[in-house]
Design a protein around this motif. Structure first.
Motif, PDB file in Angstrom:
ATOM      1  N   GLU A 263      29.408 105.862 -20.413  1.00  0.00           N
ATOM      2  CA  GLU A 263      28.712 104.609 -20.718  1.00  0.00           C
ATOM      3  C   GLU A 263      27.457 104.873 -21.558  1.00  0.00           C
TER       4      GLU A 263
ATOM      5  N   ARG B 236      26.581 103.917 -25.591  1.00  0.00           N
ATOM      6  CA  ARG B 236      25.335 103.250 -25.978  1.00  0.00           C
ATOM      7  C   ARG B 236      24.584 104.075 -27.009  1.00  0.00           C
TER       8      ARG B 236
ATOM      9  N   ARG C  27      26.386 103.759 -30.261  1.00  0.00           N
ATOM     10  CA  ARG C  27      26.264 102.405 -30.811  1.00  0.00           C
ATOM     11  C   ARG C  27      24.906 102.168 -31.465  1.00  0.00           C
TER      12      ARG C  27
END
Length: 273
Positions: free
Chosen positions: A230, A234, A237
């Motif tokens: 996760e 992030r 991104r």
């Protein structure tokens, strides 16, 4: 704004500038030495160095985004999450750096051959480019680990390591290019190898300093070493757009040098100088 405020900003900015431009400064010093070594060497160093840095800068800028995550976790009082965010940057550096190294190894010669540069400098360009691509994992990991320090405001230690890295590169580049200090004369290959070793020194020193700074484990450096899908997503991104900013800034200069290289050896040598 008072002089003291400007000075405080400058003190904080200088280490970050050194962290982001470490490899560029190494190439700059290499260029000074190579200009004294031969016209062919300085002619080859510019396009090859710029092309390798174009690839590295994309992911270097993204890896530097760890500083944002570190600063956020510090501000939120969740310092035990800092280590995990840095480790995701390290994994990002290993993966993307390996891709660049493989790309350089298999396509290094072809790039400059397709650019239609002087056949006399294409082998030199490819050598410099390939070795610089091998340093990509070290450079990108260093950028990620630098975020551990810059995100916490620990600028002095970061600056000291970067300055030491530049000193190591300067001594090695001089020795390995010209055949001094017991090294054999390596020319442009010696310059690239010196930068590779200096990048390795900076990377390992940053990692050692990070673990030393977390002796008590409050930043979760060792505990957060596991891959966090996760957090990695992030990081990818938000970090990659930051990398693209550096990439596009370098793209215009790289294309310009590749086109100038078509004119002739002396022309590209003068342009690089």
């Amino acid at each position: 704004m008072s002089f003291c405020s400007y000075w405080s900003i400058l003190i904080m900015a200088i280490p970050m500038i050194l962290a982001m431009t470490g490899q560029t400064l190494m190439h700059f010093l290499d260029g000074i030495f190579l200009a004294r070594y031969s016209n062919e060497a300085i002619a080859a160093a510019g396009p090859a160095g710029m092309t390798s840095w174009l690839l590295i800068s994309l992911f270097n800028g993204a890896a530097g985004f760890t500083s944002t995550f570190v600063a956020q976790y510090k501000g939120a009082g969740r310092t035990d999450h800092i280590g995990s965010s840095v480790w995701q940057g390290i994994y990002f550096g290993i993966i993307t750096g390996a891709v660049i190294a493989l790309f350089g190894t298999f396509f290094g010669y072809k790039i400059f051959e397709l650019a239609r540069h002087d056949p006399a400098i294409v082998p030199l360009e490819s050598t410099f480019f390939i070795i610089n691509c091998w340093s990509a994992p070290l450079s990108i990991i260093s950028s990620a680990v630098s975020g551990f320090f810059s995100g916490r405001g620990d600028m002095k230690r970061l600056m000291a390591i970067q300055v030491l890295g530049q000193a190591v590169n300067g001594v090695l580049a001089y020795g390995m290019i010209f055949g001094r200090f017991g090294f054999s004369e390596g020319g442009i290959a010696g310059a690239a190898t010196a930068s590779l070793i200096a990048q390795g020194f900076v990377c390992l020193t940053l990692l050692a300093a990070m673990f030393h700074a977390d002796r008590q484990g409050k930043f979760g450096v060792w505990a957060g070493r596991r891959f966090n899908h996760e957090l990695f997503v992030r990081f990818f991104r938000f970090g990659l757009p930051n990398g693209f900013r550096f990439f596009f800034e370098m793209l215009a200069w790289t294309v310009f040098l590749l086109f100038v290289g078509r004119i002739g050896e002396m022309d590209i040598a003068a342009t690089n100088i």
